[in-house]
Design a protein around this motif. Structure first.
Motif, PDB file in Angstrom:
ATOM      1  N   ARG A  24       4.525   0.840   7.511  1.00 51.45           N
ATOM      2  CA  ARG A  24       4.926   1.348   9.496  1.00 51.45           C
ATOM      3  C   ARG A  24       6.326   1.861  10.076  1.00 51.45           C
ATOM      4  N   GLU A  25       6.821   0.983   9.629  1.00 56.30           N
ATOM      5  CA  GLU A  25       8.586   1.252   9.510  1.00 56.30           C
ATOM      6  C   GLU A  25       8.471   3.174   9.758  1.00 56.30           C
ATOM      7  N   PHE A  26       7.816   3.312   8.023  1.00 52.04           N
ATOM      8  CA  PHE A  26       7.987   4.642   7.790  1.00 52.04           C
ATOM      9  C   PHE A  26       7.118   5.875   8.897  1.00 52.04           C
ATOM     10  N   ALA A  27       6.074   5.526   9.237  1.00 48.36           N
ATOM     11  CA  ALA A  27       5.499   6.193   9.482  1.00 48.36           C
ATOM     12  C   ALA A  27       5.808   7.152  10.895  1.00 48.36           C
ATOM     13  N   VAL A  28       5.843   7.989  10.915  1.00 48.52           N
ATOM     14  CA  VAL A  28       5.824   8.583  12.278  1.00 48.52           C
ATOM     15  C   VAL A  28       4.711   9.592  12.504  1.00 48.52           C
ATOM     16  N   SER A  29       4.313  10.216  11.690  1.00 48.72           N
ATOM     17  CA  SER A  29       3.204  11.420  12.221  1.00 48.72           C
ATOM     18  C   SER A  29       1.908  10.374  12.213  1.00 48.72           C
ATOM     19  N   PHE A  30       1.783   9.604  11.495  1.00 44.59           N
ATOM     20  CA  PHE A  30       0.894   9.045  11.145  1.00 44.59           C
ATOM     21  C   PHE A  30       0.818   6.904  11.408  1.00 44.59           C
ATOM     22  N   ARG A  31       0.025   6.744  12.048  1.00 42.19           N
ATOM     23  CA  ARG A  31       0.104   4.899  12.512  1.00 42.19           C
ATOM     24  C   ARG A  31      -0.169   4.225  11.445  1.00 42.19           C
ATOM     25  N   PRO A  32       0.073   3.518  10.082  1.00 37.97           N
ATOM     26  CA  PRO A  32      -0.911   3.071   9.097  1.00 37.97           C
ATOM     27  C   PRO A  32      -1.853   2.239   9.890  1.00 37.97           C
ATOM     28  N   GLU A  33      -3.214   2.823   9.455  1.00 35.01           N
ATOM     29  CA  GLU A  33      -4.132   1.183   9.273  1.00 35.01           C
ATOM     30  C   GLU A  33      -4.536  -0.039   8.326  1.00 35.01           C
ATOM     31  N   ARG A  34      -4.528  -0.520   8.357  1.00 31.69           N
ATOM     32  CA  ARG A  34      -4.497  -2.303   7.710  1.00 31.69           C
ATOM     33  C   ARG A  34      -5.842  -1.369   6.670  1.00 31.69           C
ATOM     34  N   ALA A  35      -6.764  -1.716   7.658  1.00 32.09           N
ATOM     35  CA  ALA A  35      -8.138  -0.838   6.409  1.00 32.09           C
ATOM     36  C   ALA A  35      -7.957  -0.391   5.886  1.00 32.09           C
ATOM     37  N   ALA A  36      -7.510   0.754   6.236  1.00 33.48           N
ATOM     38  CA  ALA A  36      -7.433   1.977   5.251  1.00 33.48           C
ATOM     39  C   ALA A  36      -5.551   1.898   3.754  1.00 33.48           C
ATOM     40  N   PHE A  37      -5.064   0.886   4.653  1.00 33.89           N
ATOM     41  CA  PHE A  37      -3.854   0.470   3.069  1.00 33.89           C
ATOM     42  C   PHE A  37      -4.764  -0.450   2.880  1.00 33.89           C
ATOM     43  N   ASP A  38      -5.306  -1.549   2.964  1.00 34.90           N
ATOM     44  CA  ASP A  38      -6.238  -2.642   1.614  1.00 34.90           C
ATOM     45  C   ASP A  38      -6.813  -1.910   0.824  1.00 34.90           C
ATOM     46  N   ALA A  39      -7.208  -0.533   1.891  1.00 37.91           N
ATOM     47  CA  ALA A  39      -8.280  -0.307   0.105  1.00 37.91           C
ATOM     48  C   ALA A  39      -7.802   0.778  -0.432  1.00 37.91           C
ATOM     49  N   ALA A  40      -6.489   0.907  -0.176  1.00 39.41           N
ATOM     50  CA  ALA A  40      -6.301   2.033  -0.799  1.00 39.41           C
ATOM     51  C   ALA A  40      -4.859   1.638  -2.255  1.00 39.41           C
ATOM     52  N   PHE A  41      -4.287   0.230  -1.795  1.00 39.07           N
ATOM     53  CA  PHE A  41      -4.001  -0.597  -2.288  1.00 39.07           C
ATOM     54  C   PHE A  41      -3.664  -0.390  -3.643  1.00 39.07           C
ATOM     55  N   PRO A  42      -4.459  -1.562  -4.057  1.00 38.05           N
ATOM     56  CA  PRO A  42      -5.375  -1.766  -4.942  1.00 38.05           C
ATOM     57  C   PRO A  42      -5.892  -0.645  -5.845  1.00 38.05           C
ATOM     58  N   GLU A  43      -6.413   1.038  -5.338  1.00 39.26           N
ATOM     59  CA  GLU A  43      -6.409   1.871  -6.117  1.00 39.26           C
ATOM     60  C   GLU A  43      -5.135   2.081  -6.824  1.00 39.26           C
ATOM     61  N   LEU A  44      -4.678   2.878  -6.304  1.00 39.00           N
ATOM     62  CA  LEU A  44      -2.867   2.795  -6.108  1.00 39.00           C
ATOM     63  C   LEU A  44      -2.192   1.587  -7.770  1.00 39.00           C
ATOM     64  N   LEU A  45      -2.618   0.884  -7.737  1.00 31.36           N
ATOM     65  CA  LEU A  45      -1.785  -0.264  -8.182  1.00 31.36           C
ATOM     66  C   LEU A  45      -2.397   0.251  -9.979  1.00 31.36           C
ATOM     67  N   GLU A  46      -4.244   0.679  -9.908  1.00 33.64           N
ATOM     68  CA  GLU A  46      -4.856   0.890 -10.702  1.00 33.64           C
ATOM     69  C   GLU A  46      -4.903   2.526 -11.772  1.00 33.64           C
ATOM     70  N   ASN A  47      -4.272   3.596 -10.241  1.00 32.97           N
ATOM     71  CA  ASN A  47      -4.163   4.684 -10.585  1.00 32.97           C
ATOM     72  C   ASN A  47      -3.628   4.784 -11.627  1.00 32.97           C
ATOM     73  N   GLU A  48      -3.340   5.574 -13.242  1.00 37.91           N
ATOM     74  CA  GLU A  48      -2.013   5.888 -14.402  1.00 37.91           C
ATOM     75  C   GLU A  48      -1.619   7.305 -13.917  1.00 37.91           C
ATOM     76  N   GLU A  49      -2.319   7.735 -12.498  1.00 41.71           N
ATOM     77  CA  GLU A  49      -1.085   8.295 -11.933  1.00 41.71           C
ATOM     78  C   GLU A  49      -0.420   9.066 -11.036  1.00 41.71           C
ATOM     79  N   ALA A  50      -0.327   7.861 -10.539  1.00 39.95           N
ATOM     80  CA  ALA A  50       0.534   7.052  -9.684  1.00 39.95           C
ATOM     81  C   ALA A  50       1.729   6.111 -10.037  1.00 39.95           C
ATOM     82  N   LEU A  51       3.037   6.015  -9.380  1.00 40.19           N
ATOM     83  CA  LEU A  51       3.544   4.947  -9.868  1.00 40.19           C
ATOM     84  C   LEU A  51       3.755   3.900  -8.059  1.00 40.19           C
ATOM     85  N   LEU A  52       3.901   2.693  -8.143  1.00 37.80           N
ATOM     86  CA  LEU A  52       4.523   2.200  -7.049  1.00 37.80           C
ATOM     87  C   LEU A  52       5.291   1.812  -7.548  1.00 37.80           C
TER      88      LEU A  52
END
Length: 148
Positions: A24-52
């Motif tokens: 939320r501090e980072f965002a300038v062009s978009f305002r992160p929504e909690r529901a979208a974050f909660d949906a994406a976060f676990p997927e990113l943790l499991e995605n072998e092509e992603a590193l968080l």
């Protein structure tokens, strides 16, 4: 360097609250929504092509970097892309970003990426100091309206 104990590691489910606050501090062009974050976060943790990655100081997440590798045709294989990189404002210029970027580069090399790229309007001096050079112009087209 910070006076606290700096640790770099892959993000974990328990980091969600702190990472969301930074996003939320980072965002300038978009305002992160909690529901979208909660949906994406676990997927990113499991995605072998992603590193968080997170940078913690004394156990508190003070920065994160989200990046991906993907195959290309023009670059003869994989490339790596930094999608998001943010350091909490009070912890900038203490080496956290440099450490996160170096760790991402190691991961990208281990996945045989030919280069690392990113798009940013901020921190040009930082990226130049870490060996990055201007390579292209960035274009975007919104496919849905921005959040109010």
């Amino acid at each position: 360097m910070t006076s606290g104990d700096l640790q770099l590691r892959r993000a974990e489910k328990t980091d969600a609250e702190q990472i969301f606050a930074l996003a939320r501090e980072f965002a300038v062009s978009f305002r992160p929504e909690r529901a979208a974050f909660d949906a994406a976060f676990p997927e990113l943790l499991e995605n072998e092509e992603a590193l968080l990655l997170v940078a913690t100081v004394d156990g508190v997440v003070r920065g994160y970097l989200l990046g991906f590798t993907h195959l290309t045709l023009f670059a003869n294989g994989r490339v790596a892309w930094v999608e998001e990189a943010i350091i909490e404002s009070g912890f900038r210029r203490h080496g956290l970003g440099r450490h996160l970027l170096a760790e991402f580069e190691l991961w990208a090399r281990s996945r045989d990426a030919g280069y690392v790229a990113l798009a940013t309007r901020r921190a040009a001096e930082f990226y130049k100091a870490t060996g990055y050079e201007v390579s292209a112009t960035y274009y975007r087209k919104l496919l849905r309206p921005k959040n109010p």
